[in-house]
Write a protein that holds these residues in place. Sequence first.
Motif, PDB file in Angstrom:
ATOM      1  N   ARG A  45     -90.823  24.049 -61.362  1.00 45.74           N
ATOM      2  CA  ARG A  45     -92.266  24.656 -61.439  1.00 45.74           C
ATOM      3  C   ARG A  45     -93.120  23.570 -61.680  1.00 45.74           C
ATOM      4  O   ARG A  45     -93.014  22.687 -62.736  1.00 45.74           O
ATOM      5  CB  ARG A  45     -92.158  25.815 -62.502  1.00 45.74           C
ATOM      6  N   GLU A  46     -94.082  23.526 -61.049  1.00 47.60           N
ATOM      7  CA  GLU A  46     -95.047  22.400 -61.321  1.00 47.60           C
ATOM      8  C   GLU A  46     -96.765  22.988 -61.187  1.00 47.60           C
ATOM      9  O   GLU A  46     -96.733  24.073 -60.812  1.00 47.60           O
ATOM     10  CB  GLU A  46     -95.293  21.405 -59.976  1.00 47.60           C
ATOM     11  N   LEU A  47     -97.651  22.490 -61.901  1.00 44.75           N
ATOM     12  CA  LEU A  47     -98.939  22.923 -62.153  1.00 44.75           C
ATOM     13  C   LEU A  47     -99.423  22.572 -60.856  1.00 44.75           C
ATOM     14  O   LEU A  47     -99.435  21.558 -60.326  1.00 44.75           O
ATOM     15  CB  LEU A  47     -99.479  22.039 -63.322  1.00 44.75           C
ATOM     16  N   VAL A  48    -100.466  23.543 -60.188  1.00 45.22           N
ATOM     17  CA  VAL A  48    -101.169  23.490 -59.236  1.00 45.22           C
ATOM     18  C   VAL A  48    -102.621  23.147 -59.718  1.00 45.22           C
ATOM     19  O   VAL A  48    -103.366  22.038 -59.031  1.00 45.22           O
ATOM     20  CB  VAL A  48    -101.166  24.583 -58.297  1.00 45.22           C
ATOM     21  N   ALA A  49    -103.020  23.982 -60.480  1.00 44.81           N
ATOM     22  CA  ALA A  49    -104.519  24.130 -60.899  1.00 44.81           C
ATOM     23  C   ALA A  49    -104.712  24.936 -62.119  1.00 44.81           C
ATOM     24  O   ALA A  49    -103.932  25.676 -62.465  1.00 44.81           O
ATOM     25  CB  ALA A  49    -105.466  24.407 -59.848  1.00 44.81           C
ATOM     26  N   GLY A  55    -114.953  26.721 -67.752  1.00 48.65           N
ATOM     27  CA  GLY A  55    -115.212  26.319 -66.420  1.00 48.65           C
ATOM     28  C   GLY A  55    -114.668  25.003 -65.969  1.00 48.65           C
ATOM     29  O   GLY A  55    -114.626  24.600 -64.870  1.00 48.65           O
ATOM     30  N   ASP A  56    -114.050  24.188 -66.771  1.00 52.48           N
ATOM     31  CA  ASP A  56    -113.456  23.070 -66.525  1.00 52.48           C
ATOM     32  C   ASP A  56    -111.958  23.138 -65.728  1.00 52.48           C
ATOM     33  O   ASP A  56    -111.420  24.104 -66.328  1.00 52.48           O
ATOM     34  CB  ASP A  56    -113.253  22.215 -67.787  1.00 52.48           C
ATOM     35  N   SER A  57    -111.959  22.488 -64.768  1.00 52.41           N
ATOM     36  CA  SER A  57    -110.723  22.584 -64.130  1.00 52.41           C
ATOM     37  C   SER A  57    -110.234  21.174 -63.685  1.00 52.41           C
ATOM     38  O   SER A  57    -110.561  20.062 -63.680  1.00 52.41           O
ATOM     39  CB  SER A  57    -110.999  23.299 -62.784  1.00 52.41           C
ATOM     40  N   ASN A  58    -108.829  21.207 -63.583  1.00 55.46           N
ATOM     41  CA  ASN A  58    -107.939  20.271 -63.330  1.00 55.46           C
ATOM     42  C   ASN A  58    -106.781  20.610 -61.934  1.00 55.46           C
ATOM     43  O   ASN A  58    -106.651  21.822 -61.982  1.00 55.46           O
ATOM     44  CB  ASN A  58    -107.151  19.694 -64.199  1.00 55.46           C
ATOM     45  N   TYR A  59    -106.596  19.713 -61.251  1.00 58.42           N
ATOM     46  CA  TYR A  59    -105.688  19.955 -60.068  1.00 58.42           C
ATOM     47  C   TYR A  59    -104.724  18.810 -59.784  1.00 58.42           C
ATOM     48  O   TYR A  59    -104.740  17.714 -60.405  1.00 58.42           O
ATOM     49  CB  TYR A  59    -106.463  20.045 -58.600  1.00 58.42           C
ATOM     50  N   ALA A  60    -103.436  19.353 -59.347  1.00 56.84           N
ATOM     51  CA  ALA A  60    -102.433  18.535 -58.973  1.00 56.84           C
ATOM     52  C   ALA A  60    -102.960  17.424 -57.891  1.00 56.84           C
ATOM     53  O   ALA A  60    -103.791  17.727 -56.830  1.00 56.84           O
ATOM     54  CB  ALA A  60    -101.156  19.157 -58.650  1.00 56.84           C
ATOM     55  N   ASP A  61    -102.635  16.379 -58.008  1.00 57.63           N
ATOM     56  CA  ASP A  61    -103.161  15.454 -56.793  1.00 57.63           C
ATOM     57  C   ASP A  61    -102.591  15.957 -55.575  1.00 57.63           C
ATOM     58  O   ASP A  61    -103.416  15.402 -54.472  1.00 57.63           O
ATOM     59  CB  ASP A  61    -102.302  13.915 -57.164  1.00 57.63           C
ATOM     60  N   SER A  62    -101.692  16.378 -55.217  1.00 58.73           N
ATOM     61  CA  SER A  62    -101.153  17.095 -54.126  1.00 58.73           C
ATOM     62  C   SER A  62    -102.213  18.150 -53.204  1.00 58.73           C
ATOM     63  O   SER A  62    -101.868  18.252 -52.258  1.00 58.73           O
ATOM     64  CB  SER A  62     -99.800  17.557 -53.859  1.00 58.73           C
ATOM     65  N   VAL A  63    -102.968  18.644 -54.310  1.00 57.09           N
ATOM     66  CA  VAL A  63    -103.741  19.801 -53.633  1.00 57.09           C
ATOM     67  C   VAL A  63    -105.306  19.343 -53.991  1.00 57.09           C
ATOM     68  O   VAL A  63    -105.871  20.169 -53.363  1.00 57.09           O
ATOM     69  CB  VAL A  63    -103.456  21.045 -54.267  1.00 57.09           C
ATOM     70  N   LYS A  64    -105.566  18.444 -54.319  1.00 53.03           N
ATOM     71  CA  LYS A  64    -106.942  18.028 -54.877  1.00 53.03           C
ATOM     72  C   LYS A  64    -107.870  17.804 -53.532  1.00 53.03           C
ATOM     73  O   LYS A  64    -107.335  17.296 -52.475  1.00 53.03           O
ATOM     74  CB  LYS A  64    -106.927  16.787 -55.521  1.00 53.03           C
ATOM     75  N   GLY A  65    -108.739  18.262 -53.298  1.00 50.23           N
ATOM     76  CA  GLY A  65    -109.578  18.408 -52.147  1.00 50.23           C
ATOM     77  C   GLY A  65    -109.240  19.476 -51.132  1.00 50.23           C
ATOM     78  O   GLY A  65    -109.938  19.558 -50.185  1.00 50.23           O
ATOM     79  N   ARG A  66    -108.186  20.057 -51.262  1.00 52.46           N
ATOM     80  CA  ARG A  66    -107.853  21.327 -50.375  1.00 52.46           C
ATOM     81  C   ARG A  66    -107.911  22.634 -51.282  1.00 52.46           C
ATOM     82  O   ARG A  66    -108.125  23.636 -50.591  1.00 52.46           O
ATOM     83  CB  ARG A  66    -106.307  20.892 -50.046  1.00 52.46           C
ATOM     84  N   PHE A  67    -107.559  22.641 -52.461  1.00 56.50           N
ATOM     85  CA  PHE A  67    -107.560  23.978 -53.086  1.00 56.50           C
ATOM     86  C   PHE A  67    -108.706  23.889 -54.168  1.00 56.50           C
ATOM     87  O   PHE A  67    -109.155  23.077 -54.767  1.00 56.50           O
ATOM     88  CB  PHE A  67    -106.316  24.017 -53.979  1.00 56.50           C
ATOM     89  N   THR A  68    -109.124  25.118 -54.466  1.00 61.35           N
ATOM     90  CA  THR A  68    -110.222  25.384 -55.460  1.00 61.35           C
ATOM     91  C   THR A  68    -109.770  26.501 -56.195  1.00 61.35           C
ATOM     92  O   THR A  68    -109.586  27.508 -55.781  1.00 61.35           O
ATOM     93  CB  THR A  68    -111.599  25.763 -54.845  1.00 61.35           C
ATOM     94  N   ILE A  69    -109.829  26.298 -57.920  1.00 63.85           N
ATOM     95  CA  ILE A  69    -109.602  27.348 -58.710  1.00 63.85           C
ATOM     96  C   ILE A  69    -111.060  27.768 -59.108  1.00 63.85           C
ATOM     97  O   ILE A  69    -111.707  27.075 -59.395  1.00 63.85           O
ATOM     98  CB  ILE A  69    -108.476  26.697 -59.714  1.00 63.85           C
ATOM     99  N   SER A  70    -110.879  29.047 -59.426  1.00 61.85           N
ATOM    100  CA  SER A  70    -112.255  29.808 -59.890  1.00 61.85           C
ATOM    101  C   SER A  70    -111.582  30.764 -60.923  1.00 61.85           C
ATOM    102  O   SER A  70    -110.638  31.367 -60.658  1.00 61.85           O
ATOM    103  CB  SER A  70    -113.215  30.282 -59.039  1.00 61.85           C
ATOM    104  N   ARG A  71    -112.541  31.367 -61.729  1.00 57.39           N
ATOM    105  CA  ARG A  71    -112.305  32.311 -62.440  1.00 57.39           C
ATOM    106  C   ARG A  71    -113.505  33.389 -62.776  1.00 57.39           C
ATOM    107  O   ARG A  71    -114.675  32.801 -62.801  1.00 57.39           O
ATOM    108  CB  ARG A  71    -111.529  32.084 -63.770  1.00 57.39           C
ATOM    109  N   ASP A  72    -113.192  34.498 -63.112  1.00 58.83           N
ATOM    110  CA  ASP A  72    -114.389  35.429 -63.336  1.00 58.83           C
ATOM    111  C   ASP A  72    -113.893  36.087 -64.958  1.00 58.83           C
ATOM    112  O   ASP A  72    -112.873  36.862 -65.013  1.00 58.83           O
ATOM    113  CB  ASP A  72    -114.342  36.671 -62.698  1.00 58.83           C
ATOM    114  N   ASN A  73    -114.503  35.689 -65.828  1.00 60.47           N
ATOM    115  CA  ASN A  73    -114.140  35.739 -67.328  1.00 60.47           C
ATOM    116  C   ASN A  73    -114.241  37.356 -67.569  1.00 60.47           C
ATOM    117  O   ASN A  73    -113.458  37.864 -68.315  1.00 60.47           O
ATOM    118  CB  ASN A  73    -114.948  35.200 -68.443  1.00 60.47           C
ATOM    119  N   ALA A  74    -115.352  37.876 -67.049  1.00 58.00           N
ATOM    120  CA  ALA A  74    -115.561  39.416 -67.464  1.00 58.00           C
ATOM    121  C   ALA A  74    -114.483  40.297 -66.739  1.00 58.00           C
ATOM    122  O   ALA A  74    -114.172  41.436 -67.365  1.00 58.00           O
ATOM    123  CB  ALA A  74    -116.948  39.783 -66.891  1.00 58.00           C
TER     124      ALA A  74
END
Length: 120
Positions: A45-49, A55-74
């Motif tokens: 198992r590996e981290l994707v994002a 709102g600070d985010s990080n991505y695996a190098d393999s998906v950077k530029g292709r995947f976007t993570i977001s969240r709705d805290n509420a």
Amino acid sequence: QVQLVESGGGLVQPGGSLRLSCVASVGIFSISGMGWYRQAPGKKRELVAIITDTGDSNYADSVKGRFTISRDNAKNTVYLQMYRLKPEDTAVYYCYALAGTAWGDEEDYWGQGTQVTVSS
């Protein structure tokens, strides 16, 4: 307890797009970090994002530029928008949350996973 429910997985062609959603049922817990991991056949198992409550985010190098993570805290919901999918993205994707209460330490919580298959 914290329960995470993923949705949005499926079969897509290479170059296609998919959006995953994860809704957390938290009760008295509060969530700080949320994110996505994946596990491909025969792989660890590996981290994707991951994204924090600020709102600070990080991505695996393999998906950077292709995947976007977001969240709705509420809504205690995290999303993973995936573009330009590749066959090597095929995996079970697991929602992750770091959560705790006023009386306990924060701990890791996991969803059951949703299958993403990228194939022609």
